[in-house]
Design a protein around this motif. Structure first.
Motif, PDB file in Angstrom:
ATOM      1  N   UNK A   6       0.819  -1.204   0.000  1.00  0.00           N
ATOM      2  CA  UNK A   6       0.000   0.000   0.000  1.00  0.00           C
ATOM      3  C   UNK A   6       0.859   1.261   0.000  1.00  0.00           C
ATOM      4  N   UNK A   7       1.932   1.241   0.808  1.00  0.00           N
ATOM      5  CA  UNK A   7       2.838   2.397   0.874  1.00  0.00           C
ATOM      6  C   UNK A   7       3.528   2.622  -0.464  1.00  0.00           C
ATOM      7  N   UNK A   8       3.946   1.515  -1.084  1.00  0.00           N
ATOM      8  CA  UNK A   8       4.613   1.610  -2.386  1.00  0.00           C
ATOM      9  C   UNK A   8       3.681   2.206  -3.437  1.00  0.00           C
ATOM     10  N   UNK A  14       2.080   9.486  -5.741  1.00  0.00           N
ATOM     11  CA  UNK A  14       2.595  10.819  -5.422  1.00  0.00           C
ATOM     12  C   UNK A  14       3.629  11.261  -6.457  1.00  0.00           C
ATOM     13  N   UNK A  15       4.505  10.332  -6.836  1.00  0.00           N
ATOM     14  CA  UNK A  15       5.540  10.646  -7.833  1.00  0.00           C
ATOM     15  C   UNK A  15       4.903  10.984  -9.177  1.00  0.00           C
ATOM     16  N   UNK A  16       3.864  10.209  -9.544  1.00  0.00           N
ATOM     17  CA  UNK A  16       3.176  10.471 -10.806  1.00  0.00           C
ATOM     18  C   UNK A  16       2.493  11.833 -10.796  1.00  0.00           C
ATOM     19  N   UNK A  17       1.845  12.163  -9.694  1.00  0.00           N
ATOM     20  CA  UNK A  17       1.184  13.463  -9.598  1.00  0.00           C
ATOM     21  C   UNK A  17       2.188  14.602  -9.738  1.00  0.00           C
ATOM     22  N   UNK A  18       3.345  14.456  -9.067  1.00  0.00           N
ATOM     23  CA  UNK A  18       4.378  15.495  -9.141  1.00  0.00           C
ATOM     24  C   UNK A  18       4.920  15.623 -10.551  1.00  0.00           C
ATOM     25  N   UNK A  19       5.136  14.480 -11.223  1.00  0.00           N
ATOM     26  CA  UNK A  19       5.657  14.496 -12.590  1.00  0.00           C
ATOM     27  C   UNK A  19       4.646  15.123 -13.549  1.00  0.00           C
ATOM     28  N   UNK A  20       3.389  14.775 -13.390  1.00  0.00           N
ATOM     29  CA  UNK A  20       2.352  15.324 -14.266  1.00  0.00           C
ATOM     30  C   UNK A  20       2.222  16.836 -14.087  1.00  0.00           C
ATOM     31  N   UNK A  21       2.258  17.288 -12.831  1.00  0.00           N
ATOM     32  CA  UNK A  21       2.153  18.728 -12.563  1.00  0.00           C
ATOM     33  C   UNK A  21       3.314  19.485 -13.193  1.00  0.00           C
ATOM     34  N   UNK A  22       4.524  18.933 -13.056  1.00  0.00           N
ATOM     35  CA  UNK A  22       5.714  19.584 -13.611  1.00  0.00           C
ATOM     36  C   UNK A  22       5.662  19.605 -15.133  1.00  0.00           C
ATOM     37  N   UNK A  23       5.176  18.519 -15.747  1.00  0.00           N
ATOM     38  CA  UNK A  23       5.086  18.459 -17.213  1.00  0.00           C
ATOM     39  C   UNK A  23       4.088  19.483 -17.737  1.00  0.00           C
ATOM     40  N   UNK A  24       2.975  19.662 -17.019  1.00  0.00           N
ATOM     41  CA  UNK A  24       1.968  20.651 -17.426  1.00  0.00           C
ATOM     42  C   UNK A  24       2.539  22.062 -17.353  1.00  0.00           C
ATOM     43  N   UNK A  25       3.262  22.349 -16.267  1.00  0.00           N
ATOM     44  CA  UNK A  25       3.874  23.680 -16.113  1.00  0.00           C
ATOM     45  C   UNK A  25       4.870  23.934 -17.230  1.00  0.00           C
ATOM     46  N   UNK A 197      10.551   9.548  -5.635  1.00  0.00           N
ATOM     47  CA  UNK A 197       9.904   9.637  -4.327  1.00  0.00           C
ATOM     48  C   UNK A 197      10.688   8.765  -3.339  1.00  0.00           C
ATOM     49  N   UNK A 198      10.886   9.278  -2.129  1.00  0.00           N
ATOM     50  CA  UNK A 198      11.604   8.489  -1.133  1.00  0.00           C
ATOM     51  C   UNK A 198      10.621   7.691  -0.277  1.00  0.00           C
ATOM     52  N   UNK A 199      11.151   6.951   0.687  1.00  0.00           N
ATOM     53  CA  UNK A 199      10.320   6.072   1.513  1.00  0.00           C
ATOM     54  C   UNK A 199       9.316   6.840   2.358  1.00  0.00           C
ATOM     55  N   UNK A 200       9.619   8.119   2.598  1.00  0.00           N
ATOM     56  CA  UNK A 200       8.717   8.946   3.398  1.00  0.00           C
ATOM     57  C   UNK A 200       7.620   9.584   2.554  1.00  0.00           C
ATOM     58  N   UNK A 201       7.660   9.368   1.239  1.00  0.00           N
ATOM     59  CA  UNK A 201       6.649   9.915   0.355  1.00  0.00           C
ATOM     60  C   UNK A 201       6.970  11.307  -0.163  1.00  0.00           C
ATOM     61  N   UNK A 202       8.202  11.752   0.034  1.00  0.00           N
ATOM     62  CA  UNK A 202       8.610  13.081  -0.435  1.00  0.00           C
ATOM     63  C   UNK A 202       9.120  12.987  -1.865  1.00  0.00           C
ATOM     64  N   UNK A 203       8.550  13.794  -2.745  1.00  0.00           N
ATOM     65  CA  UNK A 203       8.947  13.757  -4.151  1.00  0.00           C
ATOM     66  C   UNK A 203      10.008  14.820  -4.448  1.00  0.00           C
TER      67      UNK A 203
END
Length: 258
Positions: A6-8, A14-25, A197-203
């Motif tokens: 579940x954590x993975x 989270x990583x996908x959301x960050x990547x998508x946001x950056x690509x849109x910008x 993304x690291x183990x703590x969920x930080x992208x």
């Protein structure tokens, strides 16, 4: 085991959301830059100077005609102002000649760089060139690292995203030009972003480079540009040009819908 899975999954999302946001910008920024660079002023510096000079002479003549005879204006005042206008005019002329020299230098560079057509180029750019339904980018990763990649079109819509498990060293991700629904997209320049993304969920963003085949060289608004099919990248972003393609570690990927 369920908690780990579940954590993975959560971290990948989270990583996908960050990547998508950056690509849109990146896509929106590229569109804005293209629009602003295409606009030009119809009034040159010399035209503006001529208008100001005419206005100055009109004001000076009016002032001379209406000055107090008992206390006439010193000739030193308008003489120094005329000298200043002459100095500005010379500076504008110098700048115009400098622009001509720069243009000649660019023409020379354009002729030289044309020999690069057909070579493979590597560049640190967020523009991913899709050529003949193929595109690739490379990044440095650690073994088992989760990395998300998102590709957006010129409208800022994410058309492709993927989660990859990196290997130690240089990794290469190759795109076949299909969107998340399996539809083949047209060749061109797409905005791309890579996040981890690291183990703590930080992208965090991952540095990467894109690869393509040079099909032409053109003058850009402020730099020479390398044409990669219908995509273009500033020459200043190019880090390597070679006649062959390099090999690197492949990544395993899991494609997900946006």
């Amino acid at each position: 085991m369920t908690t780990t899975t579940s954590t993975t999954t959560t971290n990948e999302y989270k990583a996908l959301q960050a990547a998508e946001a950056a690509a849109k910008v990146s896509a929106n920024t590229a569109t804005s830059t293209s629009s602003s660079s295409s606009s030009s002023s119809s009034v040159t510096s010399l035209d503006s100077l001529a208008d100001n000079y005419t206005s100055f002479l009109t004001l000076l003549t009016t002032q001379l005609q209406n000055q107090d005879p008992s206390s006439p204006m010193s000739s030193d005042t308008f003489t120094s102002e005329l000298a200043e206008f002459a100095g500005v005019e010379q500076q504008v002329e110098t700048n115009s000649k400098m622009d001509s020299l720069i243009s000649l230098n660019e023409d020379s560079q354009l002729s030289t760089d044309t020999s690069l057509v057909g070579d493979t180029v590597t560049a640190t750019s967020t523009t991913l060139p899709l050529q003949n339904s193929s595109a690739s980018l490379s990044f440095t990763g650690t073994s088992g690292e989760t990395v998300a990649i998102a590709v957006a079109n010129s409208s800022g819509t994410v058309v492709k995203d993927a989660v990859v498990t990196a290997t130690a060293g240089t990794n290469t991700w190759t795109w076949d030009g299909t969107d998340n629904s399996g539809n083949q997209l047209s060749d061109g320049g797409y905005s791309v972003s890579v996040e981890t993304v690291d183990s703590a969920g930080t992208t965090s963003a991952v540095s990467f480079s894109v690869t393509g085949t040079i099909t032409g060289i053109q003058k850009g608004s402020s730099d020479m540009e390398v044409e990669l099919g219908s995509a273009s990248i500033p020459m200043s972003d190019v880090t390597d040009v070679s006649s062959g393609s390099s090999t690197s570690s492949s990544t395993s990927s899991t494609t997900t819908g946006s």
